[in-house]
Design an enzyme around this catalytic site. Structure first.
Site, short mmCIF file in Angstrom:
data_model
loop_
_atom_site.label_atom_id
_atom_site.label_comp_id
_atom_site.label_asym_id
_atom_site.label_seq_id
_atom_site.Cartn_x
_atom_site.Cartn_y
_atom_site.Cartn_z
N LYS A 94 0.86 -1.18 0.00
CA LYS A 94 0.00 0.00 0.00
C LYS A 94 0.89 1.23 0.00
O LYS A 94 1.97 1.21 0.62
CB LYS A 94 -0.91 0.05 1.25
CG LYS A 94 -1.68 1.36 1.40
CD LYS A 94 -2.39 1.48 2.74
CE LYS A 94 -2.98 2.87 2.91
NZ LYS A 94 -3.71 3.02 4.20
N GLU A 151 -7.99 12.98 12.63
CA GLU A 151 -7.31 11.72 12.95
C GLU A 151 -6.35 11.86 14.12
O GLU A 151 -5.38 12.61 14.06
CB GLU A 151 -6.57 11.21 11.72
CG GLU A 151 -5.93 9.84 11.92
CD GLU A 151 -5.41 9.22 10.63
OE1 GLU A 151 -4.85 8.11 10.71
OE2 GLU A 151 -5.55 9.85 9.57
N GLU A 165 -7.31 -2.01 3.08
CA GLU A 165 -6.45 -0.84 3.26
C GLU A 165 -6.41 -0.42 4.72
O GLU A 165 -5.35 -0.09 5.27
CB GLU A 165 -6.97 0.30 2.39
CG GLU A 165 -6.19 1.60 2.52
CD GLU A 165 -6.85 2.77 1.80
OE1 GLU A 165 -6.59 3.92 2.20
OE2 GLU A 165 -7.64 2.53 0.86
N GLU A 182 -11.35 11.10 -4.78
CA GLU A 182 -11.24 11.08 -3.32
C GLU A 182 -10.46 12.28 -2.81
O GLU A 182 -10.85 12.93 -1.84
CB GLU A 182 -10.58 9.78 -2.86
CG GLU A 182 -10.45 9.69 -1.34
CD GLU A 182 -9.84 8.39 -0.87
OE1 GLU A 182 -9.04 8.41 0.09
OE2 GLU A 182 -10.17 7.34 -1.46
#
Length: 394
Positions: free
Chosen positions: A135, A191, A236, A372
């Protein structure tokens, strides 16, 4: 917790650091001892010579940090109130994007077509059984300009006022030296890289995202449900939670990793997992844990080294985007947010550079990844008056 202050005068009414969260605001002045590395700051905190560290960590470990021991720190149990740092007669109404000086789109860096090509290149690497990459997070930037210089404080106030949870951060990056004196990092991150409160630890990584459909409740719910059921996004997300949990297990006890859940922000749906742990009183501080965790696969990729090399090759230097902003005290308590949904404001206040990225795995589609990032840009650019971004060369 009542308000605590180390009272030393400052030349400006604007703080050099603010982290606004639903349960707490920490603000600090400039001045004091500057630390160009996290290790130096950690050592100073452990020695008891200083009471607090505030500032920002860059994306690239080992690059100069913007960390300092401020001359004055104020901690309250409420979110930031825009204008609260001013004298009572100077306080202005809560900022409104309709009256805020309008920024104008200047350039996409790289162009949308080039970003799609970068994603396609990464997908090819991910499909190569001989390449270790599993990833990688690729980001792009938007440069915007304003005819009249804008204060970083005003952008920060607008970010806090436009966030339902009053999330926002502002960091004067001058402590990093180099090109950074006078520049500010401003944003509204959802986050939590890590929070320590007493012996309790929380990390709440986000990975796997879908743009919200705010004008259609049914479509918005469908977008959320589709994300929660997406095998691609769940895979992911698992890369991130596995690594965060592994880092915490090496340093903490009672590590708990529940199933991922949906998290809503003003522009996006995210998959998030609140990972909790416990540390002894003399255990690692919030800053030590932040350094150990950063960069997570949520902003870099898996394995970290391979992903970082791909990012360096395809993007170049990120600076403080996708780093971390936060604070830590001498008791080890503190909170560090991942520096996303943010922009760097130039020293002259007339140019800003916003970043947005997305996790790329073997099943990623370049057009969907571009879309996105376009959705994520709206958290920082929308309140500044930039609602439409080009989706073709430009």
């Amino acid at each position: 917790m009542t308000e605590r202050m180390i009272p030393i005068s400052t030349a400006s009414s604007d703080p050099a650091f603010v982290l606004s969260r639903p349960q707490r605001t920490v603000s600090a002045t400039a001045g004091g001892t500057v630390f160009r590395s996290a290790h130096e700051a950690i050592t100073a905190l452990r020695s008891g010579r200083i009471s607090h560290i505030v500032g920002a960590l860059p994306f690239t470990p080992g690059a100069p940090t913007a960390l300092w021991a401020p001359e004055s720190v104020t901690i309250t149990d409420t979110p930031w109130q825009p204008g609260s740092h001013l004298e009572p007669q100077a306080v202005t109404p809560r900022p409104d994007s309709r009256t805020f000086p309008q920024f104008e789109f200047d350039a996409a860096l790289p162009t949308p077509d080039e970003h799609r090509q970068r994603v396609a290149t990464a997908v090819e690497l991910l499909a190569d059984p001989g390449h270790p990459l599993q990833k990688v997070v690729l980001a792009r930037a938007i440069r915007a300009r304003c005819a009249n210089p804008v204060r970083a404080q005003d952008i920060f106030d607008l970010m806090v006022a436009s966030d339902p949870m009053s999330n926002g951060f502002l960091v004067d990056l001058s402590a990093a030296g180099g090109r950074y004196p006078g520049r500010h990092l401003v944003g509204s991150s959802p986050e939590i890289l890590v929070r320590r409160s007493g012996n309790r630890i929380l990390s709440h990584p986000l990975a796997g995202s879908a743009r919200r459909v705010l004008d259609d409740g049914d479509a918005d719910r469908t977008a959320a449900d589709t994300l929660l059921a997406s095998a691609k996004d769940l895979a992911e997300h698992r890369f991130v939670t596995d690594q965060v949990a592994a880092v915490l297990r090496d340093r903490c006890a009672e590590v708990s990793t529940p199933a991922p859940e949906l998290m809503a922000t003003p522009a996006m749906w995210h998959l998030g997992t609140p990972i909790t742990a416990a540390v002894p009183v003399a255990g690692p501080s919030a800053l030590e844990l932040a350094v150990a965790l950063h960069p997570t696969p949520a902003v870099c990729g898996t394995p970290t080294g391979a992903a970082a090399r791909v990012i360096a090759d395809l993007e170049g230097e990120r600076g403080f985007y996708a780093g971390a902003v936060g604070w830590c005290d001498a008791d080890g308590n503190g909170e560090w947010m991942v520096s996303i949904r943010c922009a760097e404001l130039a020293a002259d206040g007339s140019t800003l550079l916003a970043h947005a990225g997305g996790g790329i795995v073997a099943a990623s589609d370049p057009a969907a990844e571009l879309a996105e990032t376009t959705g994520k840009f709206q958290r920082i650019l929308g309140p500044l008056g930039i609602a439409d971004l080009p989706v073709t060369v430009g």
